[in-house]
Structures are given as structure tokens and as C-alpha cells.
Design a protein around this motif. Structure first.
Motif, PDB file in Angstrom:
ATOM      1  N   PRO A  39       0.799  -1.194   0.145  1.00  0.00           N
ATOM      2  CA  PRO A  39       0.097   0.046  -0.209  1.00  0.00           C
ATOM      3  C   PRO A  39       0.858   1.208   0.109  1.00  0.00           C
ATOM      4  O   PRO A  39       1.900   1.193   0.357  1.00  0.00           O
ATOM      5  CB  PRO A  39      -0.690  -0.110   1.298  1.00  0.00           C
ATOM      6  CG  PRO A  39      -0.283  -1.397   2.095  1.00  0.00           C
ATOM      7  CD  PRO A  39       0.399  -2.125   1.034  1.00  0.00           C
ATOM      8  N   ILE A  42       3.076   2.552   3.035  1.00  0.00           N
ATOM      9  CA  ILE A  42       4.236   1.856   3.491  1.00  0.00           C
ATOM     10  C   ILE A  42       5.375   2.194   2.594  1.00  0.00           C
ATOM     11  O   ILE A  42       5.396   1.840   1.406  1.00  0.00           O
ATOM     12  CB  ILE A  42       3.878   0.567   3.786  1.00  0.00           C
ATOM     13  CG1 ILE A  42       2.858   0.201   4.582  1.00  0.00           C
ATOM     14  CG2 ILE A  42       5.142  -0.581   3.806  1.00  0.00           C
ATOM     15  CD1 ILE A  42       2.234  -1.334   4.566  1.00  0.00           C
ATOM     16  N   LEU A  45      10.948  -1.400   4.085  1.00  0.00           N
ATOM     17  CA  LEU A  45      11.320  -2.347   5.291  1.00  0.00           C
ATOM     18  C   LEU A  45      12.511  -1.822   5.805  1.00  0.00           C
ATOM     19  O   LEU A  45      13.518  -1.262   5.300  1.00  0.00           O
ATOM     20  CB  LEU A  45      11.709  -3.891   5.172  1.00  0.00           C
ATOM     21  CG  LEU A  45       9.946  -4.427   4.437  1.00  0.00           C
ATOM     22  CD1 LEU A  45      10.467  -5.722   3.923  1.00  0.00           C
ATOM     23  CD2 LEU A  45       9.148  -4.390   5.761  1.00  0.00           C
ATOM     24  N   ILE A  52      12.646  -7.185  11.254  1.00  0.00           N
ATOM     25  CA  ILE A  52      12.420  -6.599  10.085  1.00  0.00           C
ATOM     26  C   ILE A  52      11.057  -6.046  10.391  1.00  0.00           C
ATOM     27  O   ILE A  52       9.971  -6.375  10.554  1.00  0.00           O
ATOM     28  CB  ILE A  52      12.321  -7.562   8.842  1.00  0.00           C
ATOM     29  CG1 ILE A  52      13.688  -7.896   8.478  1.00  0.00           C
ATOM     30  CG2 ILE A  52      11.608  -6.761   7.703  1.00  0.00           C
ATOM     31  CD1 ILE A  52      13.755  -8.932   7.481  1.00  0.00           C
ATOM     32  N   ALA A  54       7.972  -2.804   9.228  1.00  0.00           N
ATOM     33  CA  ALA A  54       7.819  -1.912   8.154  1.00  0.00           C
ATOM     34  C   ALA A  54       7.728  -0.317   8.546  1.00  0.00           C
ATOM     35  O   ALA A  54       7.427  -0.158   9.650  1.00  0.00           O
ATOM     36  CB  ALA A  54       6.188  -2.253   7.888  1.00  0.00           C
ATOM     37  N   ASP A  88       3.023  -6.294  17.588  1.00  0.00           N
ATOM     38  CA  ASP A  88       3.231  -5.438  16.408  1.00  0.00           C
ATOM     39  C   ASP A  88       3.997  -4.236  16.357  1.00  0.00           C
ATOM     40  O   ASP A  88       3.855  -3.434  17.315  1.00  0.00           O
ATOM     41  CB  ASP A  88       1.709  -5.158  16.137  1.00  0.00           C
ATOM     42  CG  ASP A  88       1.487  -4.988  14.613  1.00  0.00           C
ATOM     43  OD1 ASP A  88       2.396  -5.386  14.017  1.00  0.00           O
ATOM     44  OD2 ASP A  88       0.553  -4.550  14.172  1.00  0.00           O
ATOM     45  N   VAL A  90       5.893  -1.117  14.419  1.00  0.00           N
ATOM     46  CA  VAL A  90       5.869  -0.446  13.078  1.00  0.00           C
ATOM     47  C   VAL A  90       6.744   0.806  13.480  1.00  0.00           C
ATOM     48  O   VAL A  90       6.514   1.389  14.458  1.00  0.00           O
ATOM     49  CB  VAL A  90       4.512   0.041  12.509  1.00  0.00           C
ATOM     50  CG1 VAL A  90       4.364   1.110  11.691  1.00  0.00           C
ATOM     51  CG2 VAL A  90       4.029  -1.277  11.953  1.00  0.00           C
ATOM     52  N   LEU A 143      -1.776   1.778  13.683  1.00  0.00           N
ATOM     53  CA  LEU A 143      -1.156   0.660  13.639  1.00  0.00           C
ATOM     54  C   LEU A 143      -2.134  -0.405  12.644  1.00  0.00           C
ATOM     55  O   LEU A 143      -1.601  -1.281  12.199  1.00  0.00           O
ATOM     56  CB  LEU A 143      -0.461  -0.209  14.680  1.00  0.00           C
ATOM     57  CG  LEU A 143       0.985  -0.185  14.749  1.00  0.00           C
ATOM     58  CD1 LEU A 143       1.304   1.578  15.026  1.00  0.00           C
ATOM     59  CD2 LEU A 143       1.614  -0.926  15.939  1.00  0.00           C
ATOM     60  N   THR A 145      -4.415  -2.074  10.446  1.00  0.00           N
ATOM     61  CA  THR A 145      -4.156  -2.426   8.919  1.00  0.00           C
ATOM     62  C   THR A 145      -5.469  -1.699   8.427  1.00  0.00           C
ATOM     63  O   THR A 145      -6.745  -2.065   8.623  1.00  0.00           O
ATOM     64  CB  THR A 145      -4.111  -3.888   8.738  1.00  0.00           C
ATOM     65  OG1 THR A 145      -3.907  -4.767   9.912  1.00  0.00           O
ATOM     66  CG2 THR A 145      -3.298  -4.029   7.707  1.00  0.00           C
TER      67      THR A 145
ATOM     68  N   LYS B 162      12.102 -14.029   8.314  1.00  0.00           N
ATOM     69  CA  LYS B 162      11.599 -13.229   9.381  1.00  0.00           C
ATOM     70  C   LYS B 162      10.097 -12.809   8.964  1.00  0.00           C
ATOM     71  O   LYS B 162       9.911 -12.626   7.574  1.00  0.00           O
ATOM     72  CB  LYS B 162      12.302 -12.130   9.494  1.00  0.00           C
ATOM     73  CG  LYS B 162      13.774 -12.574   9.953  1.00  0.00           C
ATOM     74  CD  LYS B 162      14.385 -11.740  10.620  1.00  0.00           C
ATOM     75  CE  LYS B 162      15.786 -12.121  10.970  1.00  0.00           C
ATOM     76  NZ  LYS B 162      16.673 -11.431  12.165  1.00  0.00           N
ATOM     77  N   LEU B 164       6.813 -10.703   7.937  1.00  0.00           N
ATOM     78  CA  LEU B 164       6.408  -9.438   7.872  1.00  0.00           C
ATOM     79  C   LEU B 164       5.408  -8.981   8.646  1.00  0.00           C
ATOM     80  O   LEU B 164       4.516  -9.776   9.255  1.00  0.00           O
ATOM     81  CB  LEU B 164       5.838  -9.220   6.337  1.00  0.00           C
ATOM     82  CG  LEU B 164       6.713  -9.445   5.312  1.00  0.00           C
ATOM     83  CD1 LEU B 164       6.260  -9.493   3.932  1.00  0.00           C
ATOM     84  CD2 LEU B 164       7.962  -8.641   5.222  1.00  0.00           C
ATOM     85  N   LYS B 166       2.005  -7.213  10.549  1.00  0.00           N
ATOM     86  CA  LYS B 166       0.722  -7.020  10.060  1.00  0.00           C
ATOM     87  C   LYS B 166       0.594  -6.308   8.887  1.00  0.00           C
ATOM     88  O   LYS B 166      -0.562  -6.531   8.064  1.00  0.00           O
ATOM     89  CB  LYS B 166      -0.201  -6.584  11.458  1.00  0.00           C
ATOM     90  CG  LYS B 166      -1.147  -7.632  11.814  1.00  0.00           C
ATOM     91  CD  LYS B 166      -1.966  -6.785  12.935  1.00  0.00           C
ATOM     92  CE  LYS B 166      -1.845  -7.162  14.303  1.00  0.00           C
ATOM     93  NZ  LYS B 166      -2.462  -6.235  15.412  1.00  0.00           N
ATOM     94  N   GLN B 167       0.883  -5.167   8.945  1.00  0.00           N
ATOM     95  CA  GLN B 167       0.922  -4.121   7.896  1.00  0.00           C
ATOM     96  C   GLN B 167       1.004  -4.778   6.317  1.00  0.00           C
ATOM     97  O   GLN B 167       0.394  -4.464   5.378  1.00  0.00           O
ATOM     98  CB  GLN B 167       1.814  -3.203   7.928  1.00  0.00           C
ATOM     99  CG  GLN B 167       1.993  -2.672   9.394  1.00  0.00           C
ATOM    100  CD  GLN B 167       0.800  -1.637   9.884  1.00  0.00           C
ATOM    101  OE1 GLN B 167       0.112  -1.157   8.806  1.00  0.00           O
ATOM    102  NE2 GLN B 167       0.608  -1.672  11.284  1.00  0.00           N
ATOM    103  N   LEU B 168       1.725  -5.770   6.222  1.00  0.00           N
ATOM    104  CA  LEU B 168       2.058  -6.458   5.068  1.00  0.00           C
ATOM    105  C   LEU B 168       1.488  -7.774   4.669  1.00  0.00           C
ATOM    106  O   LEU B 168       2.063  -8.283   3.667  1.00  0.00           O
ATOM    107  CB  LEU B 168       3.671  -6.182   4.802  1.00  0.00           C
ATOM    108  CG  LEU B 168       4.099  -4.878   4.744  1.00  0.00           C
ATOM    109  CD1 LEU B 168       5.690  -4.942   4.576  1.00  0.00           C
ATOM    110  CD2 LEU B 168       3.589  -4.103   3.500  1.00  0.00           C
ATOM    111  N   ALA B 177      10.576 -11.858   5.050  1.00  0.00           N
ATOM    112  CA  ALA B 177      11.897 -11.308   4.374  1.00  0.00           C
ATOM    113  C   ALA B 177      12.971 -11.819   5.114  1.00  0.00           C
ATOM    114  O   ALA B 177      12.835 -12.713   5.971  1.00  0.00           O
ATOM    115  CB  ALA B 177      11.664  -9.727   4.884  1.00  0.00           C
TER     116      ALA B 177
END
Lengths: 155, 372
Positions: A39, A42, A45, A52, A54, A88, A90, A143, A145, B162, B164, B166-168, B177
Motif C-alpha cells: 500500500p 508503506i 522495510l 524486520i 515496516a 506488532d 511499526v 497501526l 491495518t 523473518k 512481515l 501485520k501491515q504487509l 523477509a
């Protein structure tokens, strides 16, 4: 009277705050790995010590008016606020970081009634400060989605 | 034994600020369970203790192939790979990719492989214009098989998967990733997600239809034909699936029995059928040819499990793969039709008819008499 601490930051000319409890750390610009088909809000990464995560372009996410002048901002000047809610994590890309300020819970006012647009959905409330307003973001909503349109396949 | 996983269980005699508080194993188990893993232990007094930690694959190390497309690097799990195909040369690339109902396909041996351009699926810039090489990663996902066209095939590496965030999660194209040796992040491609994204299913179905029809055509058209020279220097073709072997037989090995010529061949009696006799009506003395020839070329044809005949030809010319398209129907018995093979008119022999004509049953009984 309960007090809350907010990590403040700037997006363009707007002054934002986010509850410090949700903030894990603040980092400088990191090399970004773009994610194809992601989207638009974003940006990519980053590798945060082996994890990792986002990076959200908060300006796009909140649909804050962007001056074309602010686009030319040096990437190196950006900051990333790493926000963590339970598992989560971000990173939010912001233009600049402000102070940590402490404010009373009771002073929080609901978002201004005439405030329009997407940004309203992400706000917890507004603080009237001496010179300006502090828009308090709800980290959970940020956060969450977004209900993105399903990615259409090619025909 | 599960006691050691309880928080606060300790056998330490001395407790310090940090150690001996009985937390260690509890932490181990809790973290493993959080990622759906398990910890298992077996212990023998005085022997030792075995701990088995089961970590789900998604968080484990997998062998992967690194590829690049549109300037980005990606990893793809070895488990979903079948093979790598490399086509070199701009000209060759052009002719090796065909389009089938607007779907680019590649003919991989006899199968038709739908092609998926990774940079197109991921909406990345195309950096391969006029490339000298075409790299195809043959990927199998579920029941689909497709060729993923990438810019470059880089390396095999063990990578740590690893997740990703929740966003992805919505991006099914990526399975996760990983952080590469140089510290850069590479996205891991998910084969079935990719197939979905590129709509391979539809492509494959089309390809399957085409494949079926081509297979039919193949059976019909593409046959291996043994080209021989028959009487009067005629080019004759024998479908290779009839021919069991080609043999050179010395004339002295041929025995004559009445009108038939026989050869002892691999514990059986091979009765020889002379093409001259069939097509030219010449009754040749096979044991004693006029032109001082000492050997004969024989195409051994297995009629059934224990009976073979040998077709006497003048020369073995070639074996060609050729579409058997009928150019003209035959004008004489023993010939199925005429076809042009290698630019020359060739008579394709009707082996079944020839075998019938030579009345092999009779010879068959002969052979048995002699053998007994």
C-alpha cells in the motif's frame, strides 16, 4: 490528577503527540528496502537489530496536506518513531521530533468537531497548548491495518 | 520432569540477583510456545539430558535462491524450485518465447511452461531490454508450474525467514523477509502467492489445453522415421517404433528354405523379407547377390513377443524426426502414403501390410519346425 507523557513530533507544520508507552525508540533515517505492491503509505522495510519492521509514511497515512516544499526535505533529516503494541511493531516516518511533554489527562479534548478527513479517525484527542494544538494520535488506530482494497490481479 | 519448566523452580543452593531464581526454563518454554514450537526433554539419571527444541519452519533457516529483478533482490525457497533455465543470445531468446493466447510461454522439452515476468508482477521497472540472457526459474506451486523470468540468478543461500508485520500480511506474494549477509533486506517470494498474483492458473489451463492438443499433434505428426533406400533407389520411411534393431547380416549366415530366407538371430529364426520382392517383383537370390555384395542391411521388426521378421533394405540412410503429413495417398500396396522428408519424396511403408503380405504365420510354423 493523572498525567500522561507524550512523544511529540512534526509532520509538515502540524504538531503531533503519541503516548510514550507505545513508543519503543526513536531512530534516525535507515536504509529502506522498498516493498513492491505494498500500500502507498508503506515506504519499505528496515532492519532494526535483526528484526524486520515496516516503515509507515505517516503523512500519507494521515493524509496530512503536504507542501511540495516539505518533499524536498533531506532524507537524512527524517526520524523514525518505532511504535510497538504487543507484538506488532511499526516504524512511523516523521519530519522532526519535538520534546517529551507531560500533560494532564483531564485536559484532553475530543477532536475538533469540524476537523475533516482521514486524520480524524486516528486521533485520540487534542490538547490546547499555549501557542498551538497538540494532536494526540491513537497508536492502535494508526497501526491498524487499513482495509485496503484487495490487490487486483493482472488480466 | 515438567517441574523444571515451572517458574520459580530452582535447585540452586545460592541465589543471586540474577541467577538461580528458577526462571530460565520457563522463559524457554514460553517463548517457544509463543511461536508454536515445543520443547521436549528426556533424562536418564547419571547419563545426561536431551532437550529437543522444535522451532516452526517459518522462523527457521531455509535454503533459498537469491534472484534479482527490476533492481531489487529477492529470495525464493529452494523447496518450490524445480530447475533453472538459461537462454543465451538475443535472437535465441526471441524465438524461444512463444505466445499462446497472449500468454508468453516457453517450450521446456515437451512441456509448455507459462512464463511470469517477476518485474511485471511486482510492478518494477523492466531493466532487461535487449538482454543477452534470459533466466527462467521453474517454480512449482500447488499444482501449478510456471517459469519465473528474472533479471539475474545470484546465489544459493541459507536464509532466516523473518515474518512481515501485520501491515504487509495482505501481500501474499511475499512469505517474509530476510537479512542478507551484506545487511540488506530481501523479500522472500511465495510461489503460490506469486502464481495467484500473476493469474497463472488461467494461463496454465490454457497451456494445458494447448499441451494436450500439441501432444496429440506430436503423436500424429512428429514421428521418428528411419529412412532407408529400397529397390531402384527409392527413399522409403519406416516408423522407428516398428524397428527393433538394425542389423548387418553376412550373406553366408542366410539359410534358404524353399522360397524363404532365414537367419538365426538371437536364439530365434528371423525370416527375411526382401523389399525388392515386394516392390519390384524381383525374386533375388539372397544368399548369392550378383553385385558381389557380402552383407545385407536388415531392419528387425518384432511382430509379436516371440516372432520377428527382417526387412532387407539396400541402405540405411538416416533417422529423422518429421511431421508425418500425408502428401499423397499411396499408389501401390505396402506403402501407406507419400511424404516429403528432408525435401525428398519418401514412401512411408505400411509395415503391418507387409508383414501380412509375407504371410508370416506360415513362416512362423516353419521356424518352429526348424527350431525343434
Amino acid at each position: 490528577m493523572t498525567q500522561r507523557q507524550f512523544c511529540t513530533f512534526f509532520l509538515d507544520k502540524n504538531y503531533f503527540g503519541i503516548d510514550i508507552k507505545a513508543v519503543q525508540e526513536i531512530i534516525r533515517h535507515q536504509p529502506l528496502t522498498p516493498v513492491p505492491l505494498a500500500p502507498p503509505d508503506i515506504c519499505g522495510l528496515i532492519d532494526l537489530r535483526g528484526q524486520i519492521i515496516a516503515v509507515l509514511d505517516l503523512q500519507r497515512r494521515l493524509e496530512v496536506q503536504t507542501d511540495t516544499s516539505s518533499l524536498s526535505i533531506n532524507e537524512e533529516m527524517e526520524y523514525n518513531i518505532v511504535v510497538r503494541i504487543s507484538e506488532d511493531m511499526v516504524s512511523l516516518r516523521v519530519d522532526n521530533i519535538g520534546d517529551i511533554i507531560q500533560l494532564a489527562d483531564a485536559d484532553l479534548e475530543p477532536p475538533i468537531a469540524t476537523l475533516q478527513g482521514t486524520i480524524r479517525n486516528f486521533l485520540e484527542g487534542v490538547y490546547k497548548l499555549e501557542h498551538n494544538f497538540l494532536l494526540v494520535l491513537d497508536p492502535e488506530k494508526v497501526l491498524q491495518t487499513k482495509a485496503h482494497a484487495p490487490i487486483t490481479s493482472f488480466d | 520432569m515438567n517441574l523444571i519448566f515451572m517458574p520459580g523452580f530452582s535447585t540452586a543452593e545460592k541465589i543471586t540477583n540474577l541467577s538461580g531464581r528458577g526462571m530460565g526454563m520457563d522463559v524457554v518454554r514460553r517463548n517457544l510456545e509463543a511461536i508454536n514450537g515445543t520443547v521436549d526433554l528426556q533424562s536418564q539419571p547419571g547419563q545426561g539430558t536431551t532437550f529437543r527444541l522444535k522451532i516452526p519452519l517459518t522462523l527457521a533457516i531455509i535454503p533459498a535462491l537469491l534472484i534479482s529483478s527490476g533492481g531489487e533482490r529477492f529470495a525464493i525457497a529452494q523447496a518450490s524450485l524445480q530447475e533453472l533455465v538459461r537462454v543465451e543470445g538475443t535472437e535465441k531468446i526471441k524465438c524461444s518465447i512463444e505466445t499462446l493466447y497472449n500468454v508468453p510461454v516457453y517450450r521446456l522439452r515437451v512441456q509448455i511452461l507459462p512464463l511470469v515476468y517477476l518485474n511485471q508482477v511486482l510492478q518494477l521497472p523492466d531493466l532487461t531490454t535487449n538482454a543477452e540472457t534470459l533466466n527462467i526459474v521453474v517454480v512449482a506451486a500447488d499444482d501449478r508450474r510456471f517459469g519465473l523470468v528474472v533479471d539475474r540468478i545470484e546465489d544459493n543461500q541459507e536464509i532466516v525467514v523473518k515474518p512481515l508485520g501485520k501491515q504487509l500480511k495482505a501481500l501474499t506474494v511475499f512469505a517474509g523477509a530476510t537479512i542478507l549477509g551484506d545487511g540488506k533486506i530481501a523479500l522472500i517470494l511465495d510461489a503460490s502467492g506469486l502464481a495467484q498474483q500473476a493469474d497463472v492458473k488461467a494461463a496454465l489451463q490454457q497451456a494445458k489445453i494447448a499441451e494436450a492438443s500439441t501432444a496429440e499433434n506430436l503423436a500424429e505428426e512428429q514421428q521418428l522415421i528411419l529412412i532407408v533406400e529400397g529397390p531402384d533407389k527409392t527413399r522409403m520411411g519406416i516408423p522407428l517404433n516398428y524397428a527393433a534393431r538394425l542389423e548387418k547380416i553376412t550373406l553366408t549366415a542366410i539359410e534358404q528354405l524353399g522360397e524363404e530366407y532365414l537367419v538365426q538371430y538371437r536364439d530365434r529364426i528371423l525370416s527375411l523379407i526382401d523389399l525388392h520382392r515386394i516392390f519390384a517383383g524381383r525374386q533375388r537370390q539372397l544368399t548369392q547377390l550378383n553385385d558381389g555384395q557380402e552383407t545385407l542391411w536388415v531392419v528387425v521388426i518384432n511382430v509379436d513377443a516371440d516372432y520377428s521378421i527382417g526387412l532387407v533394405v539396400d541402405q540405411i540412410l538416416d533417422i529423422v524426426e518429421h511431421p508425418l503429413t500425408i502428401k499423397r495417398t499411396a499408389s501401390r500396396p505396402g506403402v501407406k502414403y507419400y511424404a516429403t522428408v528432408q525435401g525428398l519424396v519418401t514412401e512411408i511403408l505400411d509395415i503391418d501390410a507387409i508383414v501380412q503380405q509375407s504371410n508370416f504365420q506360415q513362416i512362423h510354423s516353419y521356424g518352429q519346425v526348424i527350431a525343434s
